[in-house]
Design a protein around this motif. Structure first.
Motif, PDB file in Angstrom:
ATOM      1  N   SER A 137       0.826  -1.225   0.000  1.00 54.95           N
ATOM      2  CA  SER A 137       0.000   0.000   0.000  1.00 54.95           C
ATOM      3  C   SER A 137       0.851   1.262   0.000  1.00 54.95           C
ATOM      4  O   SER A 137       0.426   2.305   0.489  1.00 54.95           O
ATOM      5  N   ASN A 138       2.070   1.176  -0.550  1.00 58.89           N
ATOM      6  CA  ASN A 138       3.020   2.297  -0.644  1.00 58.89           C
ATOM      7  C   ASN A 138       3.541   2.761   0.710  1.00 58.89           C
ATOM      8  O   ASN A 138       4.063   3.867   0.833  1.00 58.89           O
ATOM      9  N   GLY A 139       3.413   1.936   1.734  1.00 61.56           N
ATOM     10  CA  GLY A 139       3.944   2.301   3.042  1.00 61.56           C
ATOM     11  C   GLY A 139       5.459   2.384   3.035  1.00 61.56           C
ATOM     12  O   GLY A 139       6.144   1.601   2.364  1.00 61.56           O
ATOM     13  N   GLY A 140       5.999   3.328   3.786  1.00 64.49           N
ATOM     14  CA  GLY A 140       7.440   3.523   3.863  1.00 64.49           C
ATOM     15  C   GLY A 140       8.096   2.454   4.716  1.00 64.49           C
ATOM     16  O   GLY A 140       7.788   2.322   5.900  1.00 64.49           O
ATOM     17  N   THR A 141       9.015   1.691   4.121  1.00 61.78           N
ATOM     18  CA  THR A 141       9.629   0.548   4.787  1.00 61.78           C
ATOM     19  C   THR A 141      11.145   0.618   4.679  1.00 61.78           C
ATOM     20  O   THR A 141      11.684   1.053   3.660  1.00 61.78           O
ATOM     21  N   ILE A 142      11.831   0.182   5.736  1.00 65.14           N
ATOM     22  CA  ILE A 142      13.281   0.024   5.723  1.00 65.14           C
ATOM     23  C   ILE A 142      13.597  -1.401   6.146  1.00 65.14           C
ATOM     24  O   ILE A 142      13.046  -1.905   7.123  1.00 65.14           O
ATOM     25  N   LYS A 143      14.489  -2.053   5.396  1.00 62.36           N
ATOM     26  CA  LYS A 143      14.956  -3.388   5.737  1.00 62.36           C
ATOM     27  C   LYS A 143      16.483  -3.426   5.729  1.00 62.36           C
ATOM     28  O   LYS A 143      17.124  -2.652   5.003  1.00 62.36           O
ATOM     29  N   THR A 144      17.039  -4.325   6.526  1.00 62.83           N
ATOM     30  CA  THR A 144      18.476  -4.568   6.502  1.00 62.83           C
ATOM     31  C   THR A 144      18.740  -6.002   6.051  1.00 62.83           C
ATOM     32  O   THR A 144      17.923  -6.901   6.274  1.00 62.83           O
ATOM     33  N   PHE A 145      19.907  -6.192   5.409  1.00 60.00           N
ATOM     34  CA  PHE A 145      20.283  -7.499   4.881  1.00 60.00           C
ATOM     35  C   PHE A 145      21.766  -7.747   5.152  1.00 60.00           C
ATOM     36  O   PHE A 145      22.579  -6.821   5.084  1.00 60.00           O
ATOM     37  N   THR A 146      22.092  -9.000   5.446  1.00 59.04           N
ATOM     38  CA  THR A 146      23.477  -9.423   5.580  1.00 59.04           C
ATOM     39  C   THR A 146      23.910 -10.103   4.288  1.00 59.04           C
ATOM     40  O   THR A 146      23.226 -10.999   3.791  1.00 59.04           O
ATOM     41  N   ILE A 147      25.059  -9.664   3.756  1.00 61.29           N
ATOM     42  CA  ILE A 147      25.603 -10.199   2.508  1.00 61.29           C
ATOM     43  C   ILE A 147      27.105 -10.402   2.705  1.00 61.29           C
ATOM     44  O   ILE A 147      27.826  -9.441   2.979  1.00 61.29           O
ATOM     45  N   PRO A 148      27.631 -11.629   2.580  1.00 57.99           N
ATOM     46  CA  PRO A 148      29.072 -11.832   2.713  1.00 57.99           C
ATOM     47  C   PRO A 148      29.836 -11.157   1.590  1.00 57.99           C
ATOM     48  O   PRO A 148      29.257 -10.784   0.564  1.00 57.99           O
ATOM     49  N   ALA A 149      31.146 -11.014   1.770  1.00 57.23           N
ATOM     50  CA  ALA A 149      31.968 -10.262   0.824  1.00 57.23           C
ATOM     51  C   ALA A 149      31.900 -10.819  -0.587  1.00 57.23           C
ATOM     52  O   ALA A 149      32.015 -10.060  -1.567  1.00 57.23           O
ATOM     53  N   ASP A 150      31.699 -12.134  -0.732  1.00 60.04           N
ATOM     54  CA  ASP A 150      31.626 -12.715  -2.073  1.00 60.04           C
ATOM     55  C   ASP A 150      30.226 -12.668  -2.674  1.00 60.04           C
ATOM     56  O   ASP A 150      30.003 -13.136  -3.788  1.00 60.04           O
ATOM     57  N   GLY A 151      29.244 -12.113  -1.911  1.00 64.07           N
ATOM     58  CA  GLY A 151      27.881 -11.977  -2.418  1.00 64.07           C
ATOM     59  C   GLY A 151      27.130 -13.276  -2.564  1.00 64.07           C
ATOM     60  O   GLY A 151      26.086 -13.328  -3.235  1.00 64.07           O
ATOM     61  N   SER A 152      27.601 -14.338  -1.912  1.00 64.25           N
ATOM     62  CA  SER A 152      27.052 -15.677  -2.145  1.00 64.25           C
ATOM     63  C   SER A 152      25.682 -15.906  -1.531  1.00 64.25           C
ATOM     64  O   SER A 152      24.996 -16.876  -1.874  1.00 64.25           O
ATOM     65  N   GLU A 157      17.663  -9.237   7.805  1.00 64.11           N
ATOM     66  CA  GLU A 157      17.879  -9.161   9.245  1.00 64.11           C
ATOM     67  C   GLU A 157      16.728  -8.463   9.962  1.00 64.11           C
ATOM     68  O   GLU A 157      16.165  -8.992  10.904  1.00 64.11           O
ATOM     69  N   SER A 158      16.377  -7.253   9.547  1.00 62.57           N
ATOM     70  CA  SER A 158      15.338  -6.475  10.230  1.00 62.57           C
ATOM     71  C   SER A 158      14.425  -5.805   9.213  1.00 62.57           C
ATOM     72  O   SER A 158      14.817  -5.563   8.064  1.00 62.57           O
ATOM     73  N   THR A 197      18.624   5.173  13.444  1.00 56.42           N
ATOM     74  CA  THR A 197      19.806   4.484  13.957  1.00 56.42           C
ATOM     75  C   THR A 197      19.747   3.025  13.526  1.00 56.42           C
ATOM     76  O   THR A 197      18.741   2.346  13.748  1.00 56.42           O
ATOM     77  N   ILE A 198      20.832   2.569  12.893  1.00 57.55           N
ATOM     78  CA  ILE A 198      20.970   1.173  12.462  1.00 57.55           C
ATOM     79  C   ILE A 198      22.360   0.705  12.873  1.00 57.55           C
ATOM     80  O   ILE A 198      23.355   1.261  12.390  1.00 57.55           O
ATOM     81  N   PRO A 199      22.491  -0.283  13.753  1.00 61.12           N
ATOM     82  CA  PRO A 199      23.822  -0.771  14.131  1.00 61.12           C
ATOM     83  C   PRO A 199      24.497  -1.478  12.964  1.00 61.12           C
ATOM     84  O   PRO A 199      23.850  -1.839  11.981  1.00 61.12           O
ATOM     85  N   ALA A 200      25.801  -1.692  13.083  1.00 58.00           N
ATOM     86  CA  ALA A 200      26.595  -2.246  11.989  1.00 58.00           C
ATOM     87  C   ALA A 200      26.114  -3.617  11.543  1.00 58.00           C
ATOM     88  O   ALA A 200      26.248  -3.974  10.363  1.00 58.00           O
ATOM     89  N   ASP A 201      25.532  -4.402  12.445  1.00 57.51           N
ATOM     90  CA  ASP A 201      25.067  -5.734  12.066  1.00 57.51           C
ATOM     91  C   ASP A 201      23.643  -5.737  11.525  1.00 57.51           C
ATOM     92  O   ASP A 201      23.103  -6.789  11.172  1.00 57.51           O
ATOM     93  N   GLY A 202      23.001  -4.550  11.462  1.00 58.74           N
ATOM     94  CA  GLY A 202      21.656  -4.444  10.908  1.00 58.74           C
ATOM     95  C   GLY A 202      20.576  -5.094  11.742  1.00 58.74           C
ATOM     96  O   GLY A 202      19.469  -5.336  11.262  1.00 58.74           O
ATOM     97  N   SER A 203      20.852  -5.329  13.027  1.00 66.47           N
ATOM     98  CA  SER A 203      19.934  -6.089  13.873  1.00 66.47           C
ATOM     99  C   SER A 203      18.701  -5.308  14.306  1.00 66.47           C
ATOM    100  O   SER A 203      17.736  -5.892  14.798  1.00 66.47           O
ATOM    101  N   SER A 204      18.709  -3.982  14.129  1.00 65.00           N
ATOM    102  CA  SER A 204      17.559  -3.169  14.513  1.00 65.00           C
ATOM    103  C   SER A 204      17.519  -1.903  13.680  1.00 65.00           C
ATOM    104  O   SER A 204      18.526  -1.483  13.106  1.00 65.00           O
TER     105      SER A 204
END
Length: 278
Positions: A137-152, A157-158, A197-204
């Motif tokens: 419904s066009n709601g404003g959303t933010i997500k975080t993702f973990t991706i290793p250096a090789d992109g595999s 995450e959140s 605020t988003i910590p480095a690990d994207g946990s919140s």
């Protein structure tokens, strides 16, 4: 002064939804859609003199591609967020060597099976990215993702819905190691700025400050941090037509935002185009 140096027509069957990313000193990677709305990536070499040479091309999605946002994760890994088949939200990783000689898709994740529009990706740390987009419904959303250096792999995450009414025309930038600034079009198509605020690990993901900087229009946003250690930001956007017409006039504003994101202060406004500024 601004002087055009070179021009290349790199694709003759349309070129929409572009997102351009620097690979190294003279190599660039472009994401775009063609006339059938298929998704493409292409490399270019641009010499110190400004000469443009087309490199290789990969058609990575033959179904649908819109609202591209492309960023570099490390020296040869790139992350693309886009709207794919059925208007769903997708994230993909690609390997591109520094000379741009090849493009290889590595991983793909359909992260939103309802909608994934108006994407804006930002790098959080060496293996974490954050995405601002318009979801259900066009709601404003933010997500975080973990991706290793090789992109595999790509692991969500959140997820945080920061605006339940509207979150269009997103432009998302990093302020410091855990603070992020978002310009977007919210309720009534008005212009909004928010900090998170988003910590480095994207946990919140935590909203810190919200400001409605334009109570008429605030669309087609492009936000940039002026310098690395500064608290100054510059926003170009399509704002209200001061002449009473229906077009979006071109505006540039500057803002002062401390590194903790606790305040957002508008410092200057320039209406640079009274005709149109999308």
């Amino acid at each position: 002064t601004i002087t055009e140096v070179a021009s290349v027509e790199h694709y003759t069957a349309n070129g929409k939804n572009e997102s351009l990313c620097k690979v190294d000193a003279d190599t660039y990677l472009l994401a775009f859609s063609d006339n059938s709305n298929d998704g493409f990536l292409k490399t270019f070499t641009i010499s110190a003199s400004g000469a443009i040479t087309t490199g290789v091309q990969l058609e990575h999605d033959v179904s649908y591609n819109w609202y591209n946002s492309l960023i570099q994760l490390d020296a040869d890994t790139y992350v693309l967020a886009y709207t794919g088949n059925n208007n769903d939200g997708y994230i993909k990783t690609f390997t591109v060597p520094v000379d741009g000689s090849s493009i290889t898709q590595v991983a793909s994740l359909e992260h939103d099976e309802t909608q994934g529009h108006h994407n804006s990706l930002v790098k959080v740390d060496a293996n974490t990215v954050a995405l601002a987009y318009a979801g259900s419904s066009n709601g404003g959303t933010i997500k975080t993702f973990t991706i290793p250096a090789d992109g595999s792999s790509i692991t969500q995450e959140s997820s945080f819905t920061h605006d339940g009414i509207q979150g269009l025309y997103n432009s998302f930038v990093q302020a410091d190691s855990d603070t992020y600034v978002l310009a977007y079009s919210g309720s009534g198509n008005d212009g909004y700025m928010k900090t998170f605020t988003i910590p480095a690990d994207g946990s919140s993901i935590t909203q810190v400050k919200r400001v409605e900087h334009d109570n008429v229009f605030g669309q087609y946003n492009s936000l940039v941090k002026i310098s690395g250690g500064s608290d100054s930001y510059i926003l170009a956007y399509g704002g209200p037509d001061t002449g009473g017409g229906s077009a979006y006039d071109g505006f540039i504003k500057t803002f002062s935002i401390p590194l903790d994101g606790s305040t957002i202060t508008e410092t200057y406004v320039l209406e640079y185009s009274t005709t149109q500024g999308e």
